[in-house]
Design an enzyme around this catalytic site. Structure first.
Site, mmCIF file in Angstrom:
data_model
loop_
_atom_site.group_PDB
_atom_site.id
_atom_site.type_symbol
_atom_site.label_atom_id
_atom_site.label_comp_id
_atom_site.label_asym_id
_atom_site.label_seq_id
_atom_site.Cartn_x
_atom_site.Cartn_y
_atom_site.Cartn_z
ATOM 1 C CE LYS A 1 -3.814 0.997 9.768
ATOM 2 N NZ LYS A 1 -3.653 2.334 8.427
ATOM 3 C CD GLU B 1 -1.193 0.664 3.552
ATOM 4 O OE1 GLU B 1 -1.685 1.931 3.962
ATOM 5 O OE2 GLU B 1 -1.556 -0.409 4.394
ATOM 6 C CB THR C 1 -3.305 7.611 4.816
ATOM 7 O OG1 THR C 1 -2.297 7.106 5.442
ATOM 8 C CG2 THR C 1 -3.632 8.623 5.973
#
Length: 210
Positions: A128, A40, A69
């Site tokens: 997460k 990512e 993010t």
């Protein structure tokens, strides 16, 4: 893509965040060359969308590539346009639903049991657990798995080699690793050193699959 299946198979997500877009791109490509399948690129990095777009062109259409993010719906839309095919969020903001509407599976940020319940109700692909180091590391993950034994947890935040191994033993489906893996490579540091660290973390992930 089936993000949950990919996480269960590969056990490792590399998180690329840096101030030099060209170096960040080199970092992504080096990680891919070393065999890290799930990468990512944090949208908190300068020109992150450009890095994602260039990485997608270099890697081709079939290699998984995520945007991290992802906070807002516009973040999700911009990441999708750039070529990301999964989204990673620090929490349960508007970016979660927007990414899902675009067909992007989401690794959604949670920390508390209430957030786990909310995230699962949204139908996210995986959870997460962030920031895991500050929350208590593998011991906290083990406690969280008590009421949620089948939840696909991916601890992130302060995951070095020892923490990665401990979290995988504690039942994480995968771990997300940023600076302990990337180091200063995305700021122009050594790619050779990056490759060595990648091999180390791949070995840890490989141990967890056996």
């Amino acid at each position: 893509m089936d993000l949950a299946a990919a996480l269960a198979t590969h056990r490792l997500v590399a998180i690329v965040r840096g101030d030099d877009p060209d170096a960040a791109l080199r970092t992504v490509l080096a990680l891919a060359e070393e065999g890290i399948e799930l990468i990512e690129v944090s949208l908190a990095s300068p020109e992150a969308l450009c890095v994602i777009e260039r990485a997608r062109q270099a890697l081709g259409p079939d290699r998984p590539l995520g945007a991290g993010t992802v906070l807002t719906a516009e973040d999700a839309r911009a990441a999708h346009r750039a070529g990301a095919d999964f989204a990673v969020t620090p929490g349960l903001g508007d970016g979660v639903g927007a990414a899902q509407e675009l067909g992007m599976p989401v690794l959604a940020g949670v920390l508390t049991p209430t957030e786990v319940i909310a995230a699962r109700a949204l139908g996210v692909a995986a959870l997460k657990v962030f920031p895991i180091a500050q929350a208590g590391g593998a011991a906290y993950l083990k406690a969280l798995r008590g009421p949620f034994p089948d939840a696909p947890f991916v601890p992130v935040g302060g995951i070095d080699e020892a923490a990665a191994r401990a979290c995988l033993v504690a039942g994480a489906i995968a771990v997300g690793v940023g600076s302990p893996l990337v180091g200063d490579a995305a700021d122009g540091g050594s790619i050779a050193a990056l490759r060595e660290r990648a091999r180390t973390f791949l070995a840890v992930a490989g141990e967890a699959t056996r």
